[in-house]
Design an enzyme around this catalytic site. Sequence first.
Site, PDB file in Angstrom:
ATOM      1  N   HIS A   1       0.856  -1.175   0.000  1.00  0.00           N
ATOM      2  CA  HIS A   1       0.000   0.000   0.000  1.00  0.00           C
ATOM      3  C   HIS A   1       0.895   1.229   0.000  1.00  0.00           C
ATOM      4  O   HIS A   1       2.045   1.178   0.465  1.00  0.00           O
ATOM      5  CB  HIS A   1      -0.890   0.023   1.239  1.00  0.00           C
TER       6      HIS A   1
ATOM      7  N   GLU B   1       1.123   3.779   1.861  1.00  0.00           N
ATOM      8  CA  GLU B   1       1.674   4.124   3.168  1.00  0.00           C
ATOM      9  C   GLU B   1       2.867   3.250   3.534  1.00  0.00           C
ATOM     10  O   GLU B   1       3.887   3.731   4.045  1.00  0.00           O
ATOM     11  CB  GLU B   1       0.606   3.977   4.269  1.00  0.00           C
TER      12      GLU B   1
ATOM     13  N   CYS C   1      -5.881   1.699   6.260  1.00  0.00           N
ATOM     14  CA  CYS C   1      -6.488   0.442   6.694  1.00  0.00           C
ATOM     15  C   CYS C   1      -5.811  -0.013   7.993  1.00  0.00           C
ATOM     16  O   CYS C   1      -4.865   0.625   8.482  1.00  0.00           O
ATOM     17  CB  CYS C   1      -6.319  -0.619   5.611  1.00  0.00           C
TER      18      CYS C   1
ATOM     19  N   CYS D   1      -1.970  -0.608   7.624  1.00  0.00           N
ATOM     20  CA  CYS D   1      -1.207   0.634   7.499  1.00  0.00           C
ATOM     21  C   CYS D   1      -1.230   1.438   8.794  1.00  0.00           C
ATOM     22  O   CYS D   1      -0.212   1.989   9.211  1.00  0.00           O
ATOM     23  CB  CYS D   1      -1.732   1.459   6.330  1.00  0.00           C
TER      24      CYS D   1
END
Length: 142
Positions: free
Chosen positions: A46, A48, A76, A79
């Site tokens: 992701h 992040e 999420c 993360c």
Amino acid sequence: MYAALEEARAAERAGEVPVGALLVQGGRIVARAGNRTLRDCDPTAHAEIVVLREAARVLGNHRLVGTTLYVTIEPCAMCAGALVQARIARLVYGADDPRAGAVRTLFRIADHPQLNHRIEITSGVLAEECAALLQAFFASRR
């Protein structure tokens, strides 16, 4: 947040879900990225996580104390947990994520009182623009 949106658009052009992030320390962008789960064949890539990994490499420390993460959508659970582990000071995000948001919407990982680190949170920055980018992406795939 404009730079994070640029990263999100670049991710979209690469066929990724358009999420962008950047990490800032002392007014300087340390790392920036968009989602790379397809490109890297990595479910953890992701935006992040990619930014945290790059920033830790650049700064030479797995603790990213005194930094601010800007991201186009609410992180999420994976993360948000990584942000706590990295000890970032502040999170600024655009759109809430009603399906997977783990900062304010579904869970409160980033500032949960039982964790040993809490993150200052600012939400809703350019929220409409961030949400519109994601909505258009998913609408085009239906």
